[in-house]
Design a protein around this motif. Structure first.
Motif, PDB file in Angstrom:
ATOM      1  N   GLU A  94      -6.498   1.811   7.171  1.00  0.00           N
ATOM      2  CA  GLU A  94      -7.565   1.788   6.166  1.00  0.00           C
ATOM      3  C   GLU A  94      -7.320   0.687   5.138  1.00  0.00           C
ATOM      4  O   GLU A  94      -8.245  -0.018   4.737  1.00  0.00           O
ATOM      5  CB  GLU A  94      -7.694   3.150   5.475  1.00  0.00           C
ATOM      6  N   LEU A  95      -6.082   0.511   4.728  1.00  0.00           N
ATOM      7  CA  LEU A  95      -5.765  -0.574   3.794  1.00  0.00           C
ATOM      8  C   LEU A  95      -6.080  -1.928   4.421  1.00  0.00           C
ATOM      9  O   LEU A  95      -6.650  -2.805   3.768  1.00  0.00           O
ATOM     10  CB  LEU A  95      -4.298  -0.505   3.380  1.00  0.00           C
ATOM     11  N   ASP A  96      -5.721  -2.106   5.673  1.00  0.00           N
ATOM     12  CA  ASP A  96      -6.021  -3.359   6.376  1.00  0.00           C
ATOM     13  C   ASP A  96      -7.532  -3.595   6.443  1.00  0.00           C
ATOM     14  O   ASP A  96      -8.015  -4.715   6.258  1.00  0.00           O
ATOM     15  CB  ASP A  96      -5.421  -3.359   7.779  1.00  0.00           C
ATOM     16  N   SER A 120       3.534   4.865  -4.707  1.00  0.00           N
ATOM     17  CA  SER A 120       2.290   5.294  -5.346  1.00  0.00           C
ATOM     18  C   SER A 120       2.087   6.776  -5.061  1.00  0.00           C
ATOM     19  O   SER A 120       2.526   7.288  -4.046  1.00  0.00           O
ATOM     20  CB  SER A 120       1.100   4.500  -4.796  1.00  0.00           C
ATOM     21  N   ILE A 156      -3.340   5.446   7.048  1.00  0.00           N
ATOM     22  CA  ILE A 156      -3.431   4.849   5.704  1.00  0.00           C
ATOM     23  C   ILE A 156      -3.325   3.332   5.801  1.00  0.00           C
ATOM     24  O   ILE A 156      -4.115   2.595   5.206  1.00  0.00           O
ATOM     25  CB  ILE A 156      -2.334   5.421   4.778  1.00  0.00           C
ATOM     26  N   GLN A 157      -2.359   2.830   6.577  1.00  0.00           N
ATOM     27  CA  GLN A 157      -2.192   1.387   6.736  1.00  0.00           C
ATOM     28  C   GLN A 157      -3.424   0.770   7.377  1.00  0.00           C
ATOM     29  O   GLN A 157      -3.872  -0.303   6.968  1.00  0.00           O
ATOM     30  CB  GLN A 157      -0.938   1.066   7.549  1.00  0.00           C
ATOM     31  N   CYS A 177      -6.552 -12.624  -1.875  1.00  0.00           N
ATOM     32  CA  CYS A 177      -6.008 -11.416  -1.284  1.00  0.00           C
ATOM     33  C   CYS A 177      -4.918 -11.746  -0.286  1.00  0.00           C
ATOM     34  O   CYS A 177      -5.076 -12.632   0.541  1.00  0.00           O
ATOM     35  CB  CYS A 177      -7.092 -10.610  -0.589  1.00  0.00           C
ATOM     36  N   LEU A 192      -9.816  -2.441   4.343  1.00  0.00           N
ATOM     37  CA  LEU A 192     -10.301  -2.773   3.001  1.00  0.00           C
ATOM     38  C   LEU A 192      -9.960  -4.209   2.620  1.00  0.00           C
ATOM     39  O   LEU A 192     -10.777  -4.909   2.014  1.00  0.00           O
ATOM     40  CB  LEU A 192      -9.723  -1.786   1.974  1.00  0.00           C
ATOM     41  N   VAL A 193      -8.771  -4.661   2.978  1.00  0.00           N
ATOM     42  CA  VAL A 193      -8.393  -6.054   2.706  1.00  0.00           C
ATOM     43  C   VAL A 193      -9.338  -6.992   3.445  1.00  0.00           C
ATOM     44  O   VAL A 193      -9.792  -8.005   2.897  1.00  0.00           O
ATOM     45  CB  VAL A 193      -6.920  -6.321   3.077  1.00  0.00           C
ATOM     46  N   GLN A 253      -2.182 -10.096   2.629  1.00  0.00           N
ATOM     47  CA  GLN A 253      -2.060  -8.946   3.521  1.00  0.00           C
ATOM     48  C   GLN A 253      -1.200  -7.888   2.833  1.00  0.00           C
ATOM     49  O   GLN A 253      -0.132  -8.206   2.334  1.00  0.00           O
ATOM     50  CB  GLN A 253      -1.419  -9.365   4.852  1.00  0.00           C
ATOM     51  N   ILE A 254      -1.682  -6.687   2.777  1.00  0.00           N
ATOM     52  CA  ILE A 254      -0.903  -5.614   2.169  1.00  0.00           C
ATOM     53  C   ILE A 254       0.280  -5.301   3.072  1.00  0.00           C
ATOM     54  O   ILE A 254       0.087  -5.106   4.274  1.00  0.00           O
ATOM     55  CB  ILE A 254      -1.770  -4.365   1.953  1.00  0.00           C
TER      56      ILE A 254
END
Length: 146
Positions: free
Chosen positions: A124-126, A99, A121-122, A140, A128-129, A142-143
């Motif tokens: 923050e993604l965690d 991305s 970044i990871q 959802c 948000l999930v 886990q990213i």
């Protein structure tokens, strides 16, 4: 026209249209049919479209990925293994997804751990999930990490 027929699920008509074209169909036309075959899980048409795309673009990984997806969804493990073997034999490699975002006229790519802020970044993604799950998004997953 191939795209319209494919979107409507008329894969036989789309394939027949290609064969009746007055000009030689290019890889885009065949890839369009292959994409529709993936959407509707039509392995036989998908394989024929795949064969045409690979003849026109032998180093393109996309047709391998699409046909693999058809076989995987259908539980056709033998064919899935065969297509992966064909990809390896052809020396075709799928590039990992990535991305991009532009911030202050600077382009940042994400998709692996090479970005200097990948840990932040990871995290923050965690976060948000987690918020999405709390809000009731039960689908959802886990990213995956970078």
């Amino acid at each position: 026209m191939v795209d319209l027929l494919g979107r409507a699920g008329c894969l036989d008509d789309a394939e027949l249209f290609i064969y009746k074209m007055l000009i030689q169909p290019d890889s885009v036309v065949w890839m369009t049919l292959l994409g529709a075959a993936r959407k509707y899980g039509h392995a036989e048409i998908g394989r024929r479209a795949f064969d045409r795309v690979v003849k026109l673009e032998p180093k393109n990984a996309t047709p391998y990925v699409l046909l693999s997806s058809i076989y995987a969804a259908a539980g056709r493990k033998d064919e899935l293994a065969k297509i992966r073997s064909e990809m390896k034999e052809a020396g075709v490699k799928k590039m990992p997804g990535c991305s991009w975002i532009e911030v202050d006229n600077q382009l940042h790519a994400f998709g692996d751990a090479t970005h200097p802020q990948s840990k932040e970044i990871q995290a923050e993604l965690d976060r948000l999930v987690g918020l999405m799950k709390k809000a009731g998004c039960d689908g959802c997953k886990q990213i995956p990490p970078f």
